[in-house]
Design a protein around this motif. Structure first.
Motif, PDB file in Angstrom:
ATOM      1  N   ILE A 193       7.025 119.328 -38.026  1.00  0.00           N
ATOM      2  CA  ILE A 193       7.677 118.858 -36.805  1.00  0.00           C
ATOM      3  C   ILE A 193       8.699 117.811 -37.227  1.00  0.00           C
ATOM      4  CG2 ILE A 193       7.382 117.645 -34.622  1.00  0.00           C
ATOM      5  CD1 ILE A 193       4.445 118.661 -34.774  1.00  0.00           C
ATOM      6  N   ALA A 194       9.949 118.030 -36.892  1.00  0.00           N
ATOM      7  CA  ALA A 194      11.021 117.080 -37.229  1.00  0.00           C
ATOM      8  C   ALA A 194      11.011 116.740 -38.718  1.00  0.00           C
ATOM      9  CB  ALA A 194      10.902 115.825 -36.380  1.00  0.00           C
ATOM     10  N   ALA A 195      10.872 117.753 -39.565  1.00  0.00           N
ATOM     11  CA  ALA A 195      10.889 117.641 -41.028  1.00  0.00           C
ATOM     12  C   ALA A 195       9.683 116.903 -41.599  1.00  0.00           C
ATOM     13  CB  ALA A 195      12.183 117.007 -41.508  1.00  0.00           C
ATOM     14  N   MET A 196       8.680 116.643 -40.787  1.00  0.00           N
ATOM     15  CA  MET A 196       7.446 116.018 -41.264  1.00  0.00           C
ATOM     16  C   MET A 196       6.271 116.875 -40.827  1.00  0.00           C
ATOM     17  SD  MET A 196       8.142 111.997 -40.554  1.00  0.00           S
ATOM     18  CE  MET A 196       8.705 112.192 -38.888  1.00  0.00           C
ATOM     19  N   THR A 197       5.120 116.613 -41.417  1.00  0.00           N
ATOM     20  CA  THR A 197       3.921 117.344 -41.011  1.00  0.00           C
ATOM     21  C   THR A 197       3.128 116.515 -40.020  1.00  0.00           C
ATOM     22  OG1 THR A 197       2.733 116.464 -42.916  1.00  0.00           O
ATOM     23  CG2 THR A 197       3.723 118.647 -43.149  1.00  0.00           C
ATOM     24  N   SER A 198       2.381 117.201 -39.189  1.00  0.00           N
ATOM     25  CA  SER A 198       1.567 116.527 -38.190  1.00  0.00           C
ATOM     26  C   SER A 198       0.336 117.361 -37.890  1.00  0.00           C
ATOM     27  CB  SER A 198       2.375 116.313 -36.900  1.00  0.00           C
ATOM     28  OG  SER A 198       1.613 115.600 -35.955  1.00  0.00           O
ATOM     29  N   ASN A 199      -0.703 116.701 -37.456  1.00  0.00           N
ATOM     30  CA  ASN A 199      -1.889 117.363 -36.933  1.00  0.00           C
ATOM     31  C   ASN A 199      -2.285 116.642 -35.645  1.00  0.00           C
ATOM     32  OD1 ASN A 199      -3.165 115.011 -37.759  1.00  0.00           O
ATOM     33  ND2 ASN A 199      -4.366 115.958 -39.376  1.00  0.00           N
ATOM     34  N   GLY A 200      -3.402 117.009 -35.070  1.00  0.00           N
ATOM     35  CA  GLY A 200      -3.810 116.421 -33.797  1.00  0.00           C
ATOM     36  C   GLY A 200      -4.026 114.919 -33.865  1.00  0.00           C
ATOM     37  N   LEU A 201      -4.652 114.451 -34.945  1.00  0.00           N
ATOM     38  CA  LEU A 201      -4.929 113.020 -35.071  1.00  0.00           C
ATOM     39  C   LEU A 201      -3.638 112.224 -35.245  1.00  0.00           C
ATOM     40  CD1 LEU A 201      -6.983 110.738 -35.276  1.00  0.00           C
ATOM     41  CD2 LEU A 201      -7.193 111.236 -37.719  1.00  0.00           C
ATOM     42  N   LEU A 202      -2.733 112.710 -36.080  1.00  0.00           N
ATOM     43  CA  LEU A 202      -1.457 112.016 -36.262  1.00  0.00           C
ATOM     44  C   LEU A 202      -0.641 112.040 -34.967  1.00  0.00           C
ATOM     45  CD1 LEU A 202       0.457 110.490 -38.096  1.00  0.00           C
ATOM     46  CD2 LEU A 202       1.365 112.675 -38.872  1.00  0.00           C
ATOM     47  N   SER A 203      -0.719 113.145 -34.227  1.00  0.00           N
ATOM     48  CA  SER A 203      -0.023 113.220 -32.938  1.00  0.00           C
ATOM     49  C   SER A 203      -0.579 112.191 -31.965  1.00  0.00           C
ATOM     50  CB  SER A 203      -0.143 114.619 -32.347  1.00  0.00           C
ATOM     51  OG  SER A 203       0.501 115.557 -33.163  1.00  0.00           O
ATOM     52  N   LEU A 204      -1.899 112.068 -31.920  1.00  0.00           N
ATOM     53  CA  LEU A 204      -2.528 111.082 -31.037  1.00  0.00           C
ATOM     54  C   LEU A 204      -2.117 109.663 -31.430  1.00  0.00           C
ATOM     55  CD1 LEU A 204      -4.533 110.372 -28.766  1.00  0.00           C
ATOM     56  CD2 LEU A 204      -6.313 110.323 -30.526  1.00  0.00           C
ATOM     57  N   LEU A 205      -2.158 109.349 -32.727  1.00  0.00           N
ATOM     58  CA  LEU A 205      -1.763 108.013 -33.179  1.00  0.00           C
ATOM     59  C   LEU A 205      -0.288 107.754 -32.888  1.00  0.00           C
ATOM     60  CD1 LEU A 205      -3.694 107.759 -36.555  1.00  0.00           C
ATOM     61  CD2 LEU A 205      -4.133 106.468 -34.467  1.00  0.00           C
ATOM     62  N   SER A 206       0.542 108.769 -33.047  1.00  0.00           N
ATOM     63  CA  SER A 206       1.970 108.600 -32.760  1.00  0.00           C
ATOM     64  C   SER A 206       2.200 108.295 -31.282  1.00  0.00           C
ATOM     65  CB  SER A 206       2.746 109.852 -33.150  1.00  0.00           C
ATOM     66  OG  SER A 206       2.664 110.073 -34.536  1.00  0.00           O
ATOM     67  N   VAL A 207       1.503 109.006 -30.411  1.00  0.00           N
ATOM     68  CA  VAL A 207       1.636 108.760 -28.973  1.00  0.00           C
ATOM     69  C   VAL A 207       1.144 107.360 -28.629  1.00  0.00           C
ATOM     70  CG1 VAL A 207       0.735 109.422 -26.705  1.00  0.00           C
ATOM     71  CG2 VAL A 207       1.603 111.175 -28.254  1.00  0.00           C
ATOM     72  N   LEU A 208       0.009 106.946 -29.188  1.00  0.00           N
ATOM     73  CA  LEU A 208      -0.545 105.618 -28.881  1.00  0.00           C
ATOM     74  C   LEU A 208       0.379 104.504 -29.368  1.00  0.00           C
ATOM     75  CD1 LEU A 208      -4.351 106.140 -29.600  1.00  0.00           C
ATOM     76  CD2 LEU A 208      -3.197 105.994 -27.385  1.00  0.00           C
ATOM     77  N   PHE A 209       0.871 104.618 -30.606  1.00  0.00           N
ATOM     78  CA  PHE A 209       1.770 103.586 -31.108  1.00  0.00           C
ATOM     79  C   PHE A 209       3.121 103.631 -30.394  1.00  0.00           C
ATOM     80  CE2 PHE A 209      -1.188 103.066 -34.627  1.00  0.00           C
ATOM     81  CZ  PHE A 209      -1.161 101.693 -34.783  1.00  0.00           C
ATOM     82  N   GLY A 210       3.577 104.825 -30.022  1.00  0.00           N
ATOM     83  CA  GLY A 210       4.808 104.927 -29.246  1.00  0.00           C
ATOM     84  C   GLY A 210       4.679 104.223 -27.908  1.00  0.00           C
ATOM     85  N   LEU A 211       3.564 104.463 -27.224  1.00  0.00           N
ATOM     86  CA  LEU A 211       3.339 103.791 -25.932  1.00  0.00           C
ATOM     87  C   LEU A 211       3.199 102.281 -26.100  1.00  0.00           C
ATOM     88  CD1 LEU A 211       0.881 106.317 -24.226  1.00  0.00           C
ATOM     89  CD2 LEU A 211       3.279 105.877 -23.634  1.00  0.00           C
ATOM     90  N   LEU A 212       2.543 101.854 -27.182  1.00  0.00           N
ATOM     91  CA  LEU A 212       2.397 100.424 -27.447  1.00  0.00           C
ATOM     92  C   LEU A 212       3.762  99.772 -27.662  1.00  0.00           C
ATOM     93  CD1 LEU A 212       0.424  98.054 -28.012  1.00  0.00           C
ATOM     94  CD2 LEU A 212       0.496  98.751 -30.413  1.00  0.00           C
ATOM     95  N   LEU A 213       4.619 100.414 -28.440  1.00  0.00           N
ATOM     96  CA  LEU A 213       5.954  99.858 -28.674  1.00  0.00           C
ATOM     97  C   LEU A 213       6.804  99.880 -27.409  1.00  0.00           C
ATOM     98  CD1 LEU A 213       6.708 101.276 -32.221  1.00  0.00           C
ATOM     99  CD2 LEU A 213       6.408  98.878 -31.600  1.00  0.00           C
TER     100      LEU A 213
END
Length: 176
Positions: free
Chosen positions: A50-70
């Motif tokens: 995804i967007a030249a990087m790899t992702s799985n469910g856990l990384l997606s969840l952490l990305s959403v949480l940190f995105g919302l935090l920021l």
């Protein structure tokens, strides 16, 4: 020094903290949402691109949480956004080092590849730089609230200085 009392609400540094937290937060949120759409396993160690990087469910969840935090930090703004940028930046750098050590192993639960590690380092450095902007340097301007807090005597003296009243003296013109 109480960080929440140092920066006036309308100070221009608040925009740097706010826009950097918001921009990176939106990118992380979009990356996380795109990761959820691929239906990759939650703890998959190979991940999907995804967007030249790899992702799985856990990384997606952490990305959403940190995105919302920021994004929440961007909404709040001021010193909170600055401190949040610095803190999350440190976490991203630490994550980069930890996941660099786990590359290719069976404990790579975030499905990191080298692109993810480089992204983690880059985002961490960006967040730390934007969070420290205007707070950490040897040459802060005198109107900077952090300089005033570190030099209270000089700040008090600069507030009591008065400029001469009246027009400035004319120089270089003949009198007469």
């Amino acid at each position: 020094m109480k960080l929440q009392d140092s920066l006036p609400v309308d100070h221009r540094l608040g925009q740097v903290y706010r826009y950097s937290a918001g921009g990176i937060g939106i990118f992380l949120l979009v990356f996380g949402i795109l990761g959820f759409t691929n239906n990759v396993g939650f703890f998959s160690t190979h991940g999907d691109k995804i967007a030249a990087m790899t992702s799985n469910g856990l990384l997606s969840l952490l990305s959403v949480l940190f995105g919302l935090l920021l994004i929440a930090g961007a909404v709040r703004g001021g010193n909170f956004a600055s401190t949040l940028n610095m803190s999350v930046g440190v976490l991203f750098i630490l994550s980069g080092f930890v996941n660099l050590a786990l590359l290719g192993g069976k404990h790579n639960f975030l499905a990191f590849h080298m692109q993810n590690v480089m992204f983690s380092f880059a985002v961490g450095l960006l967040l730390m730089t934007f969070g420290m902007y205007g707070r950490v340097t040897t040459h802060l301007p005198y109107d900077n609230p952090y300089w005033r807090n570190r030099h209270p005597e000089a700040a008090r003296a600069s507030r009591t200085l008065t400029l001469p009243q009246g027009p400035p003296p004319r120089q270089g013109l003949p009198q007469g």
